[in-house]
Design an enzyme around this catalytic site. Structure first.
Site, PDB file in Angstrom:
ATOM      1  N   GLY A 171       1.785   4.391   4.476  1.00 48.49           N
ATOM      2  CA  GLY A 171       2.513   3.373   3.745  1.00 48.49           C
ATOM      3  C   GLY A 171       2.765   2.047   4.446  1.00 48.49           C
ATOM      4  N   SER A 172       2.290   0.952   3.912  1.00 44.52           N
ATOM      5  CA  SER A 172       2.355  -0.303   4.638  1.00 44.52           C
ATOM      6  C   SER A 172       2.192  -1.497   3.699  1.00 44.52           C
ATOM      7  CB  SER A 172       1.268  -0.334   5.710  1.00 44.52           C
ATOM      8  OG  SER A 172       0.018   0.027   5.152  1.00 44.52           O
ATOM      9  N   ARG A 173       1.973  -2.671   4.308  1.00 39.65           N
ATOM     10  CA  ARG A 173       1.842  -3.903   3.545  1.00 39.65           C
ATOM     11  C   ARG A 173       0.937  -4.867   4.309  1.00 39.65           C
ATOM     12  NH1 ARG A 173       7.173  -7.527   2.125  1.00 39.65           N
ATOM     13  NH2 ARG A 173       6.243  -9.592   2.308  1.00 39.65           N
ATOM     14  N   LEU A 198       0.840  -1.187   0.000  1.00 39.74           N
ATOM     15  CA  LEU A 198       0.000   0.000   0.000  1.00 39.74           C
ATOM     16  C   LEU A 198       0.880   1.243   0.000  1.00 39.74           C
ATOM     17  CD1 LEU A 198      -1.351  -2.380   1.855  1.00 39.74           C
ATOM     18  CD2 LEU A 198      -2.955  -0.601   2.494  1.00 39.74           C
TER      19      LEU A 198
END
Length: 242
Positions: A199-201, A111
């Site tokens: 911002g991530s996953r 993301l």
């Protein structure tokens, strides 16, 4: 002007409201803080009105919480997040998840700060386990972020026993993972269950033998994109090592 014409003020207001997603509750304190900071700068300097408004609007946009319509198939494993599929690979799940210690297909969705950062439940059932682990804040697109970064691991189990793992992973800019779920909670596919700030996953572990239906580079829509079909005969044994 008649309501039935489709051009009444009420109809126009409804169209505008439907076009603008609501804000996730987890983002309200952040947006309020940005707005107050912008107001403070404006009060002290007499300047910065436009940048302050833009910063507040951009923060509110980040925390948007759009409505989603999950497919009717109860055997579908839905994408828990919006973003781009970074990798599809077979790996042994981490000990954070209550899954068998044998290879599962892991689908990693990255993301960016422009994506919706709400997460959705991938299947009907209940929460078997929730485990939060502190860690570093490496860039979420790195493979080792799955093991080193701050993360929250959730194991979902369907009524037929099939288990799916989902891991929220903080990224380079992320500093907060939100997840109100607890062990034993009943859930439905497409329900909101969490939020990662900036911002991530999100990694999803499909049951062994499930063929992935997405590939790297493909965009996913949380609660709507089908990652794979896990029919009832693919039962996941309850017992795990450790």
């Amino acid at each position: 002007m008649a309501e039935g014409t489709g051009t009444s003020p009420t109809h126009i207001v409804r169209l505008v409201r439907d076009a603008i997603p609501p804000m996730h509750p987890g983002g309200r304190p952040i947006v309020a803080g940005v707005a107050l900071a912008a107001a403070g700068v404006r009060a002290l300097s007499g300047r910065g009105t436009l940048p302050g408004l833009l910063a507040t609007a951009a923060t509110a946009l980040f925390f948007r919480d759009p409505a989603r319509t999950p497919p009717l198939r109860t055997d579908a494993v839905l994408a828990p997040a919006d973003g781009v599929v970074a990798s599809v690979t077979d790996v042994v799940p981490p000990a954070d998840l209550d899954l068998e210690r044998r290879p599962h297909t892991r689908i990693s969705v990255f993301l960016t700060v422009l994506d919706v950062h709400v997460q959705w439940v991938p299947v009907h059932g209940r929460v078997a386990a929730v485990r939060y682990l502190p860690g570093t804040f490496l860039s979420a697109d790195l493979d080792k972020a799955s093991e080193d970064n701050e993360r929250n691991a959730l194991t979902f189990v369907r009524p037929d026993g099939v288990r799916i793992g989902v891991v929220q992973i903080a990224g380079l800019l992320a500093r907060r993972i939100v997840c109100p779920l607890a062990d034993g909670d009943e859930v439905a596919a497409g329900e909101r269950f969490g939020l990662i700030r900036f911002g991530s996953r999100v990694d999803t572990y499909l049951p062994p033998g499930t063929e992935p239906l997405v590939r790297p580079g493909q965009r996913t829509v949380g609660a709507e994109t089908v990652l794979g079909i896990a029919p009832e005969q693919l039962r996941a044994p309850r017992s795990v090592e450790g």
